[in-house]
Design a protein around this motif. Sequence first.
Motif, mmCIF file in Angstrom:
data_model
loop_
_atom_site.group_PDB
_atom_site.id
_atom_site.type_symbol
_atom_site.label_atom_id
_atom_site.label_comp_id
_atom_site.label_asym_id
_atom_site.label_seq_id
_atom_site.Cartn_x
_atom_site.Cartn_y
_atom_site.Cartn_z
ATOM 1 N N VAL A 133 0.852 -1.179 0.000
ATOM 2 C CA VAL A 133 0.000 0.000 0.000
ATOM 3 C C VAL A 133 0.894 1.237 0.000
ATOM 4 O O VAL A 133 1.832 1.322 0.782
ATOM 5 C CB VAL A 133 -0.914 0.018 1.253
ATOM 6 N N GLU A 136 1.201 7.023 1.598
ATOM 7 C CA GLU A 136 0.204 8.059 1.849
ATOM 8 C C GLU A 136 -1.190 7.474 2.098
ATOM 9 O O GLU A 136 -2.088 8.185 2.554
ATOM 10 C CB GLU A 136 0.149 9.058 0.694
ATOM 11 N N GLN A 137 -1.381 6.188 1.812
ATOM 12 C CA GLN A 137 -2.680 5.556 2.023
ATOM 13 C C GLN A 137 -2.701 4.610 3.226
ATOM 14 O O GLN A 137 -3.745 4.050 3.561
ATOM 15 C CB GLN A 137 -3.086 4.774 0.769
ATOM 16 N N LYS A 140 -5.219 5.467 6.124
ATOM 17 C CA LYS A 140 -6.608 5.247 5.704
ATOM 18 C C LYS A 140 -6.947 3.760 5.711
ATOM 19 O O LYS A 140 -8.013 3.356 6.196
ATOM 20 C CB LYS A 140 -6.824 5.843 4.311
ATOM 21 N N GLU A 141 -6.050 2.932 5.176
ATOM 22 C CA GLU A 141 -6.319 1.492 5.088
ATOM 23 C C GLU A 141 -6.316 0.841 6.470
ATOM 24 O O GLU A 141 -7.144 -0.035 6.765
ATOM 25 C CB GLU A 141 -5.278 0.824 4.176
#
Length: 297
Positions: A133, A136-137, A140-141
Motif C-alpha cells: 500500500v 500516503e494511504q 486510511k487502510e
Amino acid sequence: MQLQRIDMNLFPVLEAIYTTRNLTRAAEQLHITQPAVSNALARLRRTLDDPLFTRSPTGMAPTPLTESIMPKVQEALSLLGASLSEQRHFVPQEARKTLRLSMNDMAETFLLPRLLEVLEQEAPGITVESFQVPREQLVKELAANTLDFALDVPVPTSPHIKQQRLMNDRYLCMLRQDHPLADSASLTLEQYLKLEHIHVSSRRSGPGLEDIALNKLGRRRNVKLRVQHYRVAPLVVLRTDLALTVPASLARQYSARLFELPFQIPQMDWHLLWHKNQHDDPANQWLRNKLLSLVEE
C-alpha cells in the motif's frame, strides 16, 4: 425484502422458539419474559408475512418458511457468536481469519517463509494476503480495517497509528562468488567506486541512501542498472560483475561474496505499524507478538 427492514435482534428469539418448541422455555433460555418473546414473534411474523409457528399437541410447530430459513439463521448466529468469542478469547488453533499485510518484496522474502511456517503449526486457519500500500494511504487502510499491519521504514504517521521497531538492518556490498574482487580481504572505497552498481528504487529517478552518503564525501558511484525490486537484483549480481548494496538480511540468503561497506551509511529500520483501535484486540496482539518474535530469532 430488504434486509435493513428486519430487526436482527428478533432472530435469536426465532432460534430459541425453534429449538424449544415452547414460548415459555424460549423465554427462560433467553432470560427474558414470555410476553417479550410473544411480542418479538409477532413483530417477526408481520415482517416476514408468515405465521412462522403454529400451535400443535407437541408444541410450536414451524411453518415451511421457518424450516427453510432456519439452517441459515442458525449458521449466521453461530458465526456471530464465534466471532464475538474470538474478540474476547483468541484461540490460534481455532481462528479463521485473513491476515492482510502491506510490505515490499524484500520484507516478503525475509518474513513470509518464517511466518507461514509458524501459522501452519500454530494457527492453520489463518490465511495471509501480502500487497504493498502506498505510504500516503497506509493510515486510511489501517483505520478502515482493510489492512492489519504494515511493515515499512519509520515514517511520520497519524497519532492513531502505533508502531514498533521490528529490526535494524545494516547494508553490505554483494558480489558473485567468482568475482575478480571476491578474494579480497575487504573492500576499499576506491574499489567500490570502480565497480558498476545496481540501484534499487521504485522511483524512476533519484539517489539512494548510498548515493547520498557518497555525495557527502564528494564521490559518486557508477550505476549500470536501475531496478524496482530487491528480489531481482541479487539474481543479476550472481550472473554478472555488477555490485549491489543490499540489506544484510536479504544478502545472506544467497551464496555470494559479502563485504562491509567502506563508508558510513544509515542502517535500515523496519517498523511494524497498526491502528490503535486494534491495539487491544487479542488476535492482533497474538499476531503482533508472532511477527516481532520472528525477527528476534
